[in-house]
Design a protein around this motif. Structure first.
Motif, PDB file in Angstrom:
ATOM      1  N   UNK A 154       0.852  -1.187   0.000  1.00 43.36           N
ATOM      2  CA  UNK A 154       0.000   0.000   0.000  1.00 43.36           C
ATOM      3  C   UNK A 154       0.884   1.232   0.000  1.00 43.36           C
ATOM      4  N   UNK A 155       0.573   2.181  -0.890  1.00 38.27           N
ATOM      5  CA  UNK A 155       1.346   3.426  -0.967  1.00 38.27           C
ATOM      6  C   UNK A 155       0.431   4.612  -0.703  1.00 38.27           C
ATOM      7  N   UNK A 156       1.012   5.804  -0.654  1.00 45.87           N
ATOM      8  CA  UNK A 156       0.198   7.009  -0.449  1.00 45.87           C
ATOM      9  C   UNK A 156      -0.744   7.247  -1.618  1.00 45.87           C
ATOM     10  N   UNK A 157      -0.449   6.650  -2.787  1.00 49.38           N
ATOM     11  CA  UNK A 157      -1.289   6.841  -3.967  1.00 49.38           C
ATOM     12  C   UNK A 157      -2.404   5.797  -4.079  1.00 49.38           C
ATOM     13  N   UNK A 158      -2.336   4.727  -3.298  1.00 48.30           N
ATOM     14  CA  UNK A 158      -3.319   3.644  -3.425  1.00 48.30           C
ATOM     15  C   UNK A 158      -4.721   4.153  -3.102  1.00 48.30           C
ATOM     16  N   UNK A 159      -5.708   3.895  -3.966  1.00 46.33           N
ATOM     17  CA  UNK A 159      -7.081   4.377  -3.707  1.00 46.33           C
ATOM     18  C   UNK A 159      -7.787   3.506  -2.675  1.00 46.33           C
ATOM     19  N   UNK A 160      -7.257   3.506  -1.462  1.00 46.05           N
ATOM     20  CA  UNK A 160      -7.826   2.710  -0.372  1.00 46.05           C
ATOM     21  C   UNK A 160      -8.524   3.657   0.599  1.00 46.05           C
ATOM     22  N   UNK A 161      -9.774   3.334   1.000  1.00 42.52           N
ATOM     23  CA  UNK A 161     -10.512   4.244   1.884  1.00 42.52           C
ATOM     24  C   UNK A 161      -9.790   4.448   3.218  1.00 42.52           C
ATOM     25  N   UNK A 162      -9.876   5.672   3.727  1.00 39.43           N
ATOM     26  CA  UNK A 162      -9.383   5.965   5.071  1.00 39.43           C
ATOM     27  C   UNK A 162     -10.290   7.004   5.697  1.00 39.43           C
ATOM     28  N   UNK A 163     -10.261   7.106   7.010  1.00 36.18           N
ATOM     29  CA  UNK A 163     -11.101   8.053   7.720  1.00 36.18           C
ATOM     30  C   UNK A 163     -10.365   9.373   7.914  1.00 36.18           C
TER      31      UNK A 163
END
Length: 562
Positions: free
Chosen positions: A289-298
């Motif tokens: 996982x990188x800072x660019x990964x489109x993974x949801x965060x709060x």
């Protein structure tokens, strides 16, 4: 052969040649009647050559019943020459007076067609196999000839209007070449550009009702045109997840500093953003996982991580960049203008459903998404456009092993997002649109650029567009920019750009058989964009109900938070 004597001698020889050829039963005309010879080939020089024309003959043909013949010899018209069994079609680029009373014309060869048994033309194709020799006869082009030239083949195409100067020959755009190599639609304000764009997109949608088109609409004028055959998105229903932004886009939204301070803030944001993405359950099922990964965060996680990192510092002075980031984050969460992007405490993984509705997968007979960004706060408009464009491109890259679903991205007011000034704001959107222009066709992404100021576009982007549809351009710099981007054979048409009427265009490049001047079809009122100019004279005569108008306007104004 520049002096008067030698030129006259050469022309006398040509006339002798003409008489001998006529006595020998020379080339037949392409129509039933004999239209005769307009002039002779004077010089051959690849795409740009010279012919000499008889002014008396040109004048006599001006009253001809065939509009194409009547246009013979004028700038932008076509002429033909017979070489072997092939008719060569050339476009007249410039005219000037010769020293002996003749007219000298510079021409550009467009292509050739086979001579049929009636002397007419068939099987026209771009390019020239054999050039004529000096002295060859130049003849007028008839409407029947133009019908053969512009006749659309069986390739998928859309008809957009009538070829000038004819009354019934249809101008066609070939969809695959136009979209696979990108296209640009250019025209000054008030030339009918928006209506023409709507016409082209309607015709493409009718041809491919299961297509996938995303249009960025900065003025909110296209929703009215596509309410019947498209999905309409604005700040009220777009629901663009903030976590789809990559790191560069996060920086454009969150960072407020410049120079060395900006770099320091960016380093802190990168560390905290990665930690926030890693904290979610979704991150566990993916490897790297990188800072660019489109993974949801709060957003609450990002805020608490910023506070925790700030608490680890020794000296109070070092907390300033953390405070800046947290203050900006709190502003975004509290400001109702950003609700369409930064809304709610709970975050669900809505990426699949968002892409499905945006890209029309499946289209269900509504192949176009109109994304109205007129309600988006101006400071993040470029970021929103960047996210949408990058979603199109990244989806195309990561779906290469799947059944291909090509996507057309249409960008209105393109000079806003890909400006000539490399130091302008919105570098993220500039980079992604330039990348789509250069690499998009490899992955099935087509780019349609629409602008009234082509001279303000970044250099190189316009040249990546294989098809250029130019309406009237009033500015000299814009005309020069288009001239540089258009292929050599279209140069004669370019001189007509300042003189085009409203809803007329010059189309050239991959999407047309040869460069053409077209009068666009009229579009049904319900399919037109809301871009008509107001009639000051008529509207200034109306009166009554002003206070109610003001009250309703203020209510909408305040309620929208803008």
């Amino acid at each position: 052969m520049t002096d008067e004597v030698s030129l006259k001698q050469f022309l006398d020889e040509l006339n002798n040649y003409s008489e001998e050829e006529s006595n020998a039963g020379g080339p037949v005309s392409s129509s039933a009647e004999d239209l005769g010879t307009l002039g002779r080939v004077l010089e051959i020089a690849g795409s740009g050559s010279q012919i000499t024309l008889d002014p008396a003959r040109l004048h006599a043909l001006q009253s001809h019943r065939d509009p194409s013949v009547a246009m013979s010899g004028q700038v932008g018209s076509q002429v033909k020459m017979l070489v072997g069994s092939a008719w060569l079609i050339a476009n007249v680029r410039t005219l000037r007076s010769g020293q002996d009373g003749t007219v000298l014309a510079a021409i550009d060869f467009l292509g050739e067609g086979q001579q049929n048994l009636q002397g007419g033309m068939s099987n026209f194709r771009r390019g020239v196999t054999r050039y004529p020799i000096p002295g060859a006869a130049v003849q007028p082009v008839t409407t029947e000839d133009l019908r053969a030239v512009f006749a659309a083949d069986d390739s998928p195409h859309i008809e957009i209007g009538t070829v000038y100067p004819t009354d019934d020959i249809r101008g066609a755009l070939y969809v695959d070449p136009m979209l696979s190599k990108h296209f640009a639609i250019l025209g000054s304000t008030g030339t009918g550009k928006s209506t023409s764009v709507a016409l082209i997109l309607h015709r493409v949608s009718q041809l491919s009702p299961e297509g996938h088109i995303v249009m960025i609409d900065p003025h909110g004028e296209y929703s009215a045109a596509f309410k019947g055959c498209g999905e309409l998105f604005n700040v009220d229903n777009l629901a663009l997840p903030y976590w789809l932004m990559n790191f560069e886009e996060h920086c454009e939204v969150f960072l407020t500093t410049d120079g060395a301070e900006r770099q320091r803030d960016a380093d802190i944001l990168a560390k905290c953003l990665l930690a926030a993405r890693m904290k979610t359950k979704a991150a566990e099922q993916y490897g790297k996982v990188t800072v660019d990964s489109p993974i949801p965060y709060l957003l609450t996680d990002l805020s608490s991580i910023l506070v925790n990192e700030m608490g680890k510092l020794d000296r109070a002075g070092d907390t300033t960049p953390f405070q800046r980031l947290k203050t900006k984050l709190d502003e975004l969460r509290a400001d109702p203008r950003y609700t369409f992007m930064f809304s709610g405490m709970m975050v669900s993984d809505s990426m699949g459903s968002f892409l499905a509705k945006l890209f029309r997968l499946p289209a269900n007979g509504r192949p176009i998404s109109i994304v109205d960004v007129s309600g988006v706060p101006s400071d993040i408009t470029s970021v929103v456009v960047s996210v949408l464009a990058r979603m199109v491109f990244d989806y195309a890259i990561w779906s290469r092993t799947e059944a291909q679903r090509p996507i057309l991205l249409v960008c209105e007011e393109a000079h806003r997002y890909v400006p000539k000034d490399e130091n302008a704001n919105g570098q993220a959107v500039r980079k992604i649109l330039e990348r789509i222009a250069k690499e998009g066709r490899k992955y099935g992404v087509s780019l349609g650029l629409i602008t009234q100021r082509p001279s303000d576009l970044a250099e190189g982007v316009l040249s990546q567009c294989g098809t250029i549809i130019s309406m009237r351009l009033n500015n000299d710099r814009d005309q020069a920019c288009v001239r540089a981007a258009m292929p050599e054979g279209a140069r004669g048409f370019l001189d007509a750009i300042p003189a085009l009427r409203n809803r007329e265009c010059i189309a050239c490049g991959e999407g047309v058989a040869i460069p053409i001047r077209v009068r666009f079809d009229d579009l049904e009122p319900e399919k037109r964009p809301a871009s008509a100019d107001p009639s000051f004279a008529a509207l200034w005569r109306e009166t009554g109900g002003e206070q109610e108008i003001i009250n309703r306007t203020i209510k909408r104004w305040r309620g929208h938070g803008k």
